[in-house]
Design an enzyme around this catalytic site. Structure first.
Site, PDB file in Angstrom:
ATOM      1  N   TYR A 102       0.861  -1.190   0.000  1.00  0.00           N
ATOM      2  CA  TYR A 102       0.000   0.000   0.000  1.00  0.00           C
ATOM      3  C   TYR A 102       0.893   1.235   0.000  1.00  0.00           C
ATOM      4  CZ  TYR A 102      -4.352   2.527   0.608  1.00  0.00           C
ATOM      5  OH  TYR A 102      -5.423   3.358   0.407  1.00  0.00           O
ATOM      6  N   LYS A 129     -20.518 -20.486  -8.958  1.00  0.00           N
ATOM      7  CA  LYS A 129     -19.905 -20.390 -10.292  1.00  0.00           C
ATOM      8  C   LYS A 129     -18.444 -19.976 -10.162  1.00  0.00           C
ATOM      9  CE  LYS A 129     -20.877 -20.267 -14.839  1.00  0.00           C
ATOM     10  NZ  LYS A 129     -21.856 -21.030 -15.606  1.00  0.00           N
TER      11      LYS A 129
END
Length: 777
Positions: free
Chosen positions: A59, A114
């Site tokens: 970060y 899925k």
């Protein structure tokens, strides 16, 4: 005393069971999704984030550098982020499975599922996105705005006719692969099956008469793809729930009306006269058996309504023996399953950074799938389905979902088609290296237990559970019976077992219960056999009768006498106490001096095998040689070629302080002499064994340097036991085992306190072990 909860079950038969449709219990399904962490997916960091430097790189301030690089060159987003392997599964919940319009939030479990399939079968990361928008314009605007985030878009469960417009406009507006799988997945799989079926019966797609029942998204896409393959539109008749689609119909969208027939037919019976192919994407039992008799010779019927097809398989085949048939069900040949397509299509599209999934790529997937069906079926697939007769023909039109070759057959074909059709932005130049990359990305390990479970279901055996007065064991017994993995035999007090089952709403139909304390005749007969076996080892007849009141001895005697095929125990007792009865009653296999155990470590880097982890406390070098041989044999049992490293705290003699390096070095030398064809080296530290880079940089002479080890032989039980437990708790691995090796007949001892899933996995392994009929694992 014995009780059987089913009038029809023959628990002692060795005849294979037909693979059943799984009975999914509502409570089980909810509990599966509710257990912590909730749902089925999570985000896992791919870089270290353990130090201040790591965080500063991940970060602020370090993250600014890739941001500026991407701002200067937008294509660098694929270089510095996960976009290139990230697909969004997007739905508005308007046509979810057979549930209809249940809304976006209620569709989330399906979309997560899925995503799981994408990851499992093609190594693709997914976010599921459920959009609260039924207006096509709003839906299109939202999805288009997501393009910077994702490498591809899988549209799912969007109702017709809106789905056609949504997909068409998004394909035009976006420059990443996008596909509505409900439409194109079924089309691709059925097209491959149709081409192969026509080849078998000697017909050309240009000449066939096709009748379609159903005019939804999947049916429309199937017809379009068949037309692209050569189907003559004049030979097509389509029906929806209101009848034949012809020019007189005024209540249909242009998408359906483009297939209107001018032929003078009004009923399904008229349309099927002389027809070659029936494609059903409609509803159960809409095709009367008598109509099959009017179809042409060698008719082809794809009855794909789920869960019940347009005509039952047995009825159809009984009516027309020359029929070739496919359904959407796993308990019949030629299952049309979309998982044969979408993971691998997106994999190929992502890997060349395709700007779309075009017709050329879909047709390439069709042909790759069709051609793969004609290749010899690998043993691991035969074993997974318990069928050595799988070969291209009437009952094998398309590959099985667990075929590991699918990714290396379909994804490269799709990638090539993308390149040849001009939509690939990152061409592949080294196709052999790409195949290797696909195998490494997926790892066959992810299908290891699937193959074992499927093989067990194909030929289930009788498994005796010695500790059946326990909820976990009874729940596992219910599951293995419902899934067709085994015929459970439960040992324990009948009243207690029934009480546990009732309290926990367990269905033990088909499970045989033996209350051994109420069957003196059988118990005494077993005691006499034990006395005959062990009378010179300190066991009197009186002691034998006492021991046979213990369920571990009784279960072992059932396996020894053929009353059961395998035994599962160890849930509530320590390993040694659980193992001793089987050693005394059954004993090691011929030629085996010491049994040992192995854990399977299911990790994203592949399957690893650790031995010995529970039996041999401090084996000698000579005993380690036998452990190496048993382990290599067991690893091959799991369709994996062993690459064996003998583990120590030293690397090839440095440092060599202590007796442990000497023992492991000696074991390596002896094992190489005894097993000259085994890929084996040592002694070495565990991190070196698992790192090809470290091996190549420092020990390039090692035969393990190219790929590293997948099988670790530990110098004592302390190190092996600690290693697998660390991997289990903090290594992000699923641990299966322990697998007991070297017994004359199948006995497997659970971890103390094993989960229900552990018990089910070990039962499947025990069944496949028993299928070997005397060959020691």
């Amino acid at each position: 005393m014995k009780t059987n909860f089913s009038r029809n079950l023959r628990p002692r038969s060795r005849d294979p069971l037909p693979i059943p449709m799984l009975k999914i219990n509502k409570q089980d399904a909810l509990a599966y999704h509710e257990q912590l962490p909730h749902g089925k997916i999570e985000v896992v960091p791919t870089k270290p984030v353990s130090t201040q430097l790591d965080l500063a790189l991940a970060y602020s301030p370090g993250v600014a550098e890739p941001c500026m690089a991407i701002a200067a060159n937008p294509d660098d987003v694929y270089r510095y982020t996960a976009k290139g392997n990230l697909v969004a599964v997007i739905s508005n919940g308007t046509a979810v499975l057979g549930l209809g319009n249940i809304g976006p939030a209620a569709s989330k479990p399906v979309m997560e599922g899925k995503g799981v399939l994408f990851k499992k079968f093609a190594g693709i990361d997914c976010f599921d996105i459920e959009i609260d928008a039924t207006d096509p314009d709003e839906f299109i605007r939202i999805v288009k705005a997501l393009e910077p985030t994702f490498g591809g878009i899988n549209l799912e469960d969007i109702k017709a006719p809106e789905c056609f417009r949504i997909e068409t406009e998004l394909r035009e507006k976006m420059n990443i692969p996008l596909m509505h799988d409900d439409q194109h997945g079924t089309a691709i799989i059925t097209a491959a099956a149709l081409l192969n079926a026509l080849e078998i019966v000697g017909k050309r797609i240009e000449d066939i008469q096709l009748v379609v029942s159903g005019a939804g998204a999947a049916a429309v896409s199937c017809i379009r793809l068949y037309l692209a393959l050569g189907l003559n539109k004049e030979n097509l008749v389509v029906f929806d729930k209101d009848g034949v689609i012809n020019p007189a119909r005024t209540n249909l969208a242009d998408m359906q009306m483009q297939f209107a027939t001018t032929r003078p037919v009004t009923t399904l019976a008229e349309a099927l006269q002389g027809a070659d192919v029936f494609l059903g994407l409609s509803a159960a039992n809409v095709l009367p058996a008598g109509l099959l008799l009017s179809m042409a010779n060698d008719p082809i019927v794809f009855a794909l309504a789920n869960p019940n097809p347009e005509i039952e398989y047995e009825l159809a085949m009984g009516t027309r023996p020359d029929l070739i048939m496919a359904t959407g069900r796993s308990d019949h040949p030629n299952q049309v399953n979309n998982v044969l397509g979408f993971p691998y299509i997106f994999r190929g599209a992502l890997d060349v950074r395709a700007t779309e999934i075009n017709e050329a790529m879909k047709l390439a997937a069709v042909r790759a799938l069709a051609e793969l069906s004609k290749e010899p079926v690998p043993d691991m697939v035969n074993n997974a389905y318990g069928d050595n007769t799988l070969a291209f023909g009437r009952t094998y039109l398309i590959p099985k979902p667990l075929d590991p070759r699918l990714i290396t057959a379909i994804s490269p074909a799709v990638a090539r088609a993308a390149m040849e059709s001009g939509v690939a932005r990152l061409p592949i130049t080294d196709w052999a290296a790409y195949d290797d990359q696909l195998r490494q990305r997926l790892g066959l390990d992810q299908k290891l237990m699937n193959r074992i479970t499927s093989a067990a279901r194909a030929n289930p055996r009788r498994v005796v559970f010695a500790e059946a007065d326990n909820y976990k064991v009874l729940k596992a017994a219910q599951l293995v019976r419902e899934e067709g993995i085994a015929y459970p035999i439960l040992l324990g007090p009948l009243a207690k077992i029934q009480a546990i089952a009732q309290e926990n709403n367990l269905d033990l139909e088909g499970c045989e219960i033996l209350d051994i304390l109420k069957d003196d005749e059988q118990r005494n007969a077993y005691a006499e056999l034990l006395y005959q076996k062990r009378q010179r080892r300190g066991i009197t007849l009186y002691e034998g009768k006492r021991l046979l009141r213990e369920r571990n001895y009784y279960a072992a005697m059932m396996v020894e006498t053929g009353a059961a095929d395998a035994c599962i125990t160890g849930l509530t007792k320590d390993y040694g106490r659980s193992l001793i009865p089987s050693l005394q009653v059954i004993g090691p296999a011929e030629g085996v001096k010491r049994v040992s155990s192995m854990y399977i470590i299911q990790h994203k880097r592949g399957p690893f095998f650790f031995a010995d982890t529970t039996v041999n406390i401090d084996p000698t070098a000579e005993e380690m040689v036998e452990i190496i041989g048993l382990t290599a044999n067991a690893v091959r049992f799991f369709d994996t070629e062993p690459r064996v490293a003998v583990i120590s705290y030293s690397n090839f003699g440095s440092p060599s302080v202590g007796t442990l390096p000497d023992k492991t070095r000696r074991a390596t030398e002896l094992a190489k002499a005894r097993y000259p064809d085994l890929l084996l080296d040592g002694e070495m530290q565990a991190n070196v064994a698992l790192s090809p880079q470290l091996l190549q940089e420092n020990y390039g002479f090692s035969p393990l340097a190219e790929q590293g080890a997948n099988t670790l032989i530990f110098p004592n039980v302390e190190s092996g036991n600690i290693a697998y437990k660390v991997m289990q708790e903090i290594g992000g691995a699923e641990v299966i085992g322990p697998v007991l090796m070297g017994m004359r007949k199948p006995v497997h001892i659970l971890q103390l306190g094993a989960s229900v899933r552990d018990i089910v996995n070990m039962t499947a392994i025990a069944v496949v072990d028993a299928q070997r009929d005397g060959k020691a694992l």
